[in-house]
Each structure stands twice: as C-alpha cells, then as structure tokens.
Motif scaffolding. Structure first.
Motif, PDB file in Angstrom:
ATOM      1  N   LEU A   1      36.313 -33.152 -12.008  1.00 21.78           N
ATOM      2  CA  LEU A   1      35.015 -32.994 -12.672  1.00 21.78           C
ATOM      3  C   LEU A   1      33.948 -33.735 -11.879  1.00 21.78           C
ATOM      4  O   LEU A   1      34.232 -34.693 -11.162  1.00 21.78           O
ATOM      5  CB  LEU A   1      35.052 -33.545 -14.093  1.00 21.78           C
ATOM      6  CG  LEU A   1      35.898 -32.789 -15.112  1.00 21.78           C
ATOM      7  CD1 LEU A   1      35.834 -33.480 -16.467  1.00 21.78           C
ATOM      8  CD2 LEU A   1      35.465 -31.346 -15.225  1.00 21.78           C
ATOM      9  N   ASN A   2      32.697 -33.331 -12.037  1.00 19.36           N
ATOM     10  CA  ASN A   2      31.581 -34.012 -11.391  1.00 19.36           C
ATOM     11  C   ASN A   2      31.437 -35.408 -11.968  1.00 19.36           C
ATOM     12  O   ASN A   2      31.508 -35.596 -13.187  1.00 19.36           O
ATOM     13  CB  ASN A   2      30.281 -33.221 -11.593  1.00 19.36           C
ATOM     14  CG  ASN A   2      29.125 -33.819 -10.820  1.00 19.36           C
ATOM     15  OD1 ASN A   2      28.628 -34.895 -11.145  1.00 19.36           O
ATOM     16  ND2 ASN A   2      28.703 -33.111  -9.787  1.00 19.36           N
ATOM     17  N   ILE A   3      31.235 -36.378 -11.110  1.00 16.39           N
ATOM     18  CA  ILE A   3      31.151 -37.778 -11.516  1.00 16.39           C
ATOM     19  C   ILE A   3      30.062 -38.007 -12.561  1.00 16.39           C
ATOM     20  O   ILE A   3      30.226 -38.808 -13.476  1.00 16.39           O
ATOM     21  CB  ILE A   3      30.961 -38.713 -10.292  1.00 16.39           C
ATOM     22  CG1 ILE A   3      31.015 -40.179 -10.713  1.00 16.39           C
ATOM     23  CG2 ILE A   3      29.672 -38.410  -9.564  1.00 16.39           C
ATOM     24  CD1 ILE A   3      32.312 -40.630 -11.294  1.00 16.39           C
ATOM     25  N   LYS A   4      28.953 -37.279 -12.454  1.00 12.50           N
ATOM     26  CA  LYS A   4      27.839 -37.483 -13.389  1.00 12.50           C
ATOM     27  C   LYS A   4      28.160 -36.981 -14.797  1.00 12.50           C
ATOM     28  O   LYS A   4      27.518 -37.386 -15.753  1.00 12.50           O
ATOM     29  CB  LYS A   4      26.579 -36.808 -12.861  1.00 12.50           C
ATOM     30  CG  LYS A   4      26.038 -37.477 -11.615  1.00 12.50           C
ATOM     31  CD  LYS A   4      24.818 -36.747 -11.105  1.00 12.50           C
ATOM     32  CE  LYS A   4      24.346 -37.316  -9.797  1.00 12.50           C
ATOM     33  NZ  LYS A   4      23.239 -36.547  -9.234  1.00 12.50           N
ATOM     34  N   ASN A   5      29.156 -36.111 -14.917  1.00  9.83           N
ATOM     35  CA  ASN A   5      29.584 -35.649 -16.239  1.00  9.83           C
ATOM     36  C   ASN A   5      30.562 -36.618 -16.893  1.00  9.83           C
ATOM     37  O   ASN A   5      30.681 -36.650 -18.110  1.00  9.83           O
ATOM     38  CB  ASN A   5      30.231 -34.267 -16.145  1.00  9.83           C
ATOM     39  CG  ASN A   5      29.237 -33.207 -15.734  1.00  9.83           C
ATOM     40  OD1 ASN A   5      28.047 -33.323 -15.983  1.00  9.83           O
ATOM     41  ND2 ASN A   5      29.726 -32.178 -15.063  1.00  9.83           N
ATOM     42  N   VAL A   6      31.265 -37.384 -16.078  1.00 11.38           N
ATOM     43  CA  VAL A   6      32.270 -38.312 -16.585  1.00 11.38           C
ATOM     44  C   VAL A   6      31.694 -39.712 -16.731  1.00 11.38           C
ATOM     45  O   VAL A   6      31.926 -40.393 -17.720  1.00 11.38           O
ATOM     46  CB  VAL A   6      33.506 -38.321 -15.652  1.00 11.38           C
ATOM     47  CG1 VAL A   6      34.519 -39.368 -16.082  1.00 11.38           C
ATOM     48  CG2 VAL A   6      34.134 -36.938 -15.604  1.00 11.38           C
ATOM     49  N   MET A   7      30.931 -40.147 -15.735  1.00 10.15           N
ATOM     50  CA  MET A   7      30.375 -41.499 -15.714  1.00 10.15           C
ATOM     51  C   MET A   7      28.852 -41.378 -15.779  1.00 10.15           C
ATOM     52  O   MET A   7      28.182 -41.339 -14.751  1.00 10.15           O
ATOM     53  CB  MET A   7      30.817 -42.221 -14.435  1.00 10.15           C
ATOM     54  CG  MET A   7      30.520 -43.685 -14.419  1.00 10.15           C
ATOM     55  SD  MET A   7      31.325 -44.418 -12.976  1.00 10.15           S
ATOM     56  CE  MET A   7      31.066 -46.127 -13.350  1.00 10.15           C
ATOM     57  N   LYS A   8      28.333 -41.308 -16.987  1.00  8.78           N
ATOM     58  CA  LYS A   8      26.899 -41.100 -17.198  1.00  8.78           C
ATOM     59  C   LYS A   8      26.170 -42.440 -17.125  1.00  8.78           C
ATOM     60  O   LYS A   8      26.183 -43.221 -18.068  1.00  8.78           O
ATOM     61  CB  LYS A   8      26.652 -40.435 -18.549  1.00  8.78           C
ATOM     62  CG  LYS A   8      27.283 -39.067 -18.649  1.00  8.78           C
ATOM     63  CD  LYS A   8      27.135 -38.487 -20.031  1.00  8.78           C
ATOM     64  CE  LYS A   8      27.877 -37.165 -20.106  1.00  8.78           C
ATOM     65  NZ  LYS A   8      27.996 -36.679 -21.466  1.00  8.78           N
ATOM     66  N   LEU A   9      25.532 -42.685 -15.973  1.00  9.25           N
ATOM     67  CA  LEU A   9      24.781 -43.923 -15.793  1.00  9.25           C
ATOM     68  C   LEU A   9      23.407 -43.772 -16.426  1.00  9.25           C
ATOM     69  O   LEU A   9      22.755 -42.737 -16.281  1.00  9.25           O
ATOM     70  CB  LEU A   9      24.656 -44.258 -14.305  1.00  9.25           C
ATOM     71  CG  LEU A   9      25.984 -44.570 -13.613  1.00  9.25           C
ATOM     72  CD1 LEU A   9      25.779 -44.721 -12.118  1.00  9.25           C
ATOM     73  CD2 LEU A   9      26.621 -45.817 -14.189  1.00  9.25           C
ATOM     74  N   VAL A  10      22.978 -44.810 -17.144  1.00 12.64           N
ATOM     75  CA  VAL A  10      21.708 -44.785 -17.856  1.00 12.64           C
ATOM     76  C   VAL A  10      20.954 -46.086 -17.594  1.00 12.64           C
ATOM     77  O   VAL A  10      21.508 -47.051 -17.077  1.00 12.64           O
ATOM     78  CB  VAL A  10      21.912 -44.588 -19.383  1.00 12.64           C
ATOM     79  CG1 VAL A  10      22.525 -43.231 -19.683  1.00 12.64           C
ATOM     80  CG2 VAL A  10      22.745 -45.703 -19.979  1.00 12.64           C
ATOM     81  N   SER A  11      19.687 -46.110 -18.003  1.00 14.07           N
ATOM     82  CA  SER A  11      18.891 -47.330 -17.919  1.00 14.07           C
ATOM     83  C   SER A  11      19.281 -48.247 -19.081  1.00 14.07           C
ATOM     84  O   SER A  11      20.035 -47.851 -19.967  1.00 14.07           O
ATOM     85  CB  SER A  11      17.398 -46.995 -17.993  1.00 14.07           C
ATOM     86  OG  SER A  11      17.072 -46.517 -19.292  1.00 14.07           O
ATOM     87  N   ALA A  12      18.727 -49.455 -19.091  1.00 16.61           N
ATOM     88  CA  ALA A  12      19.012 -50.396 -20.184  1.00 16.61           C
ATOM     89  C   ALA A  12      18.587 -49.818 -21.534  1.00 16.61           C
ATOM     90  O   ALA A  12      19.157 -50.152 -22.569  1.00 16.61           O
ATOM     91  CB  ALA A  12      18.303 -51.717 -19.924  1.00 16.61           C
ATOM     92  N   LYS A  13      17.589 -48.938 -21.516  1.00 17.71           N
ATOM     93  CA  LYS A  13      17.112 -48.311 -22.755  1.00 17.71           C
ATOM     94  C   LYS A  13      17.942 -47.094 -23.154  1.00 17.71           C
ATOM     95  O   LYS A  13      17.677 -46.465 -24.169  1.00 17.71           O
ATOM     96  CB  LYS A  13      15.655 -47.884 -22.583  1.00 17.71           C
ATOM     97  CG  LYS A  13      14.708 -49.046 -22.369  1.00 17.71           C
ATOM     98  CD  LYS A  13      13.291 -48.555 -22.140  1.00 17.71           C
ATOM     99  CE  LYS A  13      12.357 -49.712 -21.859  1.00 17.71           C
ATOM    100  NZ  LYS A  13      11.011 -49.255 -21.514  1.00 17.71           N
ATOM    101  N   GLY A  14      18.920 -46.714 -22.320  1.00 12.75           N
ATOM    102  CA  GLY A  14      19.772 -45.577 -22.636  1.00 12.75           C
ATOM    103  C   GLY A  14      19.273 -44.255 -22.101  1.00 12.75           C
ATOM    104  O   GLY A  14      19.838 -43.209 -22.409  1.00 12.75           O
ATOM    105  N   GLU A  15      18.240 -44.281 -21.261  1.00  8.81           N
ATOM    106  CA  GLU A  15      17.692 -43.046 -20.694  1.00  8.81           C
ATOM    107  C   GLU A  15      18.440 -42.692 -19.417  1.00  8.81           C
ATOM    108  O   GLU A  15      18.809 -43.571 -18.634  1.00  8.81           O
ATOM    109  CB  GLU A  15      16.198 -43.232 -20.393  1.00  8.81           C
ATOM    110  CG  GLU A  15      15.377 -43.562 -21.626  1.00  8.81           C
ATOM    111  CD  GLU A  15      14.009 -44.136 -21.287  1.00  8.81           C
ATOM    112  OE1 GLU A  15      13.765 -44.482 -20.106  1.00  8.81           O
ATOM    113  OE2 GLU A  15      13.192 -44.244 -22.211  1.00  8.81           O
ATOM    114  N   ALA A  16      18.652 -41.405 -19.177  1.00  5.90           N
ATOM    115  CA  ALA A  16      19.367 -40.947 -17.983  1.00  5.90           C
ATOM    116  C   ALA A  16      18.615 -41.384 -16.722  1.00  5.90           C
ATOM    117  O   ALA A  16      17.376 -41.379 -16.695  1.00  5.90           O
ATOM    118  CB  ALA A  16      19.507 -39.434 -18.008  1.00  5.90           C
TER     119      ALA A  16
END
Length: 176
Positions: free
Chosen positions: A69-84
């Motif tokens: 699977l694409n890494i961005k679908n499995v490991m969703k990195l976000v900002s401290a506020k929870g925004e993509a």
C-alpha cells in the motif's frame, strides 16, 4: 557412515548461494520482528515493501494488509493541529526530492483508528547512484515522553511563579 559431499561447479555455487540467501533473509526477518521500534521499507513508488510487527501495531494495520500500500494511506502524517501535511511538508516527499536523511523528533501520525500519536521519525534514503531507490523508516511512539516533558515544564513554571510571588512581597516590604 554417510558423508555429505558438496556439489561441484556452477550448480554447487548456485545451491550454496541460494542457501546463503535464504539464511540471510531469515536473519533479516528475525531482526525486523524483534526490533521494538516501527520499521518500514518503502520503494521509490512510495509503496510499503516491508513493515515489522511494531510498526503495524502502532499504525493499527496487519503486516500483510499494509504491504504494497502507499505509505501515505498507512502512515498519515499530520500537523500538531491534526491537519494533513502538504507535499512540501511531508517527509516522505522531501526525502525522494532532496535525497537526504530526514529526522523529525516530534511528528504526528493518525493511525487506522483515527488516534493521533506523537512519534519520533527517521527516514534514510537507500541510494543507487544519484537516485533514491527506497527509503528505510524507523519510528517510535513518544507520546508519553512528550506528556511527561510537558508536565515537568508546567510544574517548573508553576513552582517558579509561586516562589516569585512571596519573594516579590518580601522585596516590597524591604523597600518600604
């Protein structure tokens, strides 16, 4: 008594190489399974080629589900506020563009259960000449450590404020 003879010639070399390769693969598998930190191997198409059990557990996936699977679908990195994160901020895009090791002492990931975790993340490029052919990612949950650091900082701030107030009163009386 039986004597085991090694095959000779090219056939023997191929059999020996195959055995060594299986042994090497087995050792790597044992090591990756026993590492407590999350570990991923991502190809140049940003597809997960290897995910160890610790990474799968932190991200809320099964190993066999997350592979390919694409890494961005499995490991969703976000900002401290929870925004993509935008592509310019995402370490997985940065490493393929800039070809440099990326270290994030404090990064945020949303796992499959939509729980935001604070992680420490290191991405290392695997180079073949000038091109990044794969990326090795190592990460661990540092949520508890960051919460403890915040508690210590809050305590020190409160304690210094509480000590400052009586000292200011004493200084005021002394000035009078």
């Amino acid at each position: 008594m039986f004597v085991l003879k090694k095959p000779h010639g090219k056939q023997g070399e191929l059999q020996t190489s195959a055995i060594e390769l299986r042994d090497e693969r087995k050792r790597c598998e044992i090591i990756s399974k026993s590492i407590a930190d999350g570990m991923l191997l991502i190809d140049n198409q940003q597809a997960i080629q290897l995910i160890n059990p610790a990474a799968a557990s932190l991200l809320g996936w099964y190993v066999n589900e997350a592979t390919n699977l694409n890494i961005k679908n499995v490991m969703k990195l976000v900002s401290a506020k929870g925004e993509a994160l935008s592509d310019a901020e995402n370490p997985f895009d940065i490493i393929f563009k800039d070809h440099v090791t990326v270290r994030e002492d404090t990064a945020y990931v949303v796992n499959r259960q939509n729980k935001q975790l604070t992680i420490g993340l290191t991405l290392s490029p695997l180079m073949d000449g000038p091109e990044v052919t794969a990326v090795a990612a190592v990460f661990r949950d540092v949520s508890r450590e960051r919460a403890e650091e915040k508690q210590r900082a809050d305590f020190i701030s409160t304690a210094s404020h509480e000590m400052r107030t009586p000292v200011a009163a004493i200084e005021g009386y002394l000035a009078l």
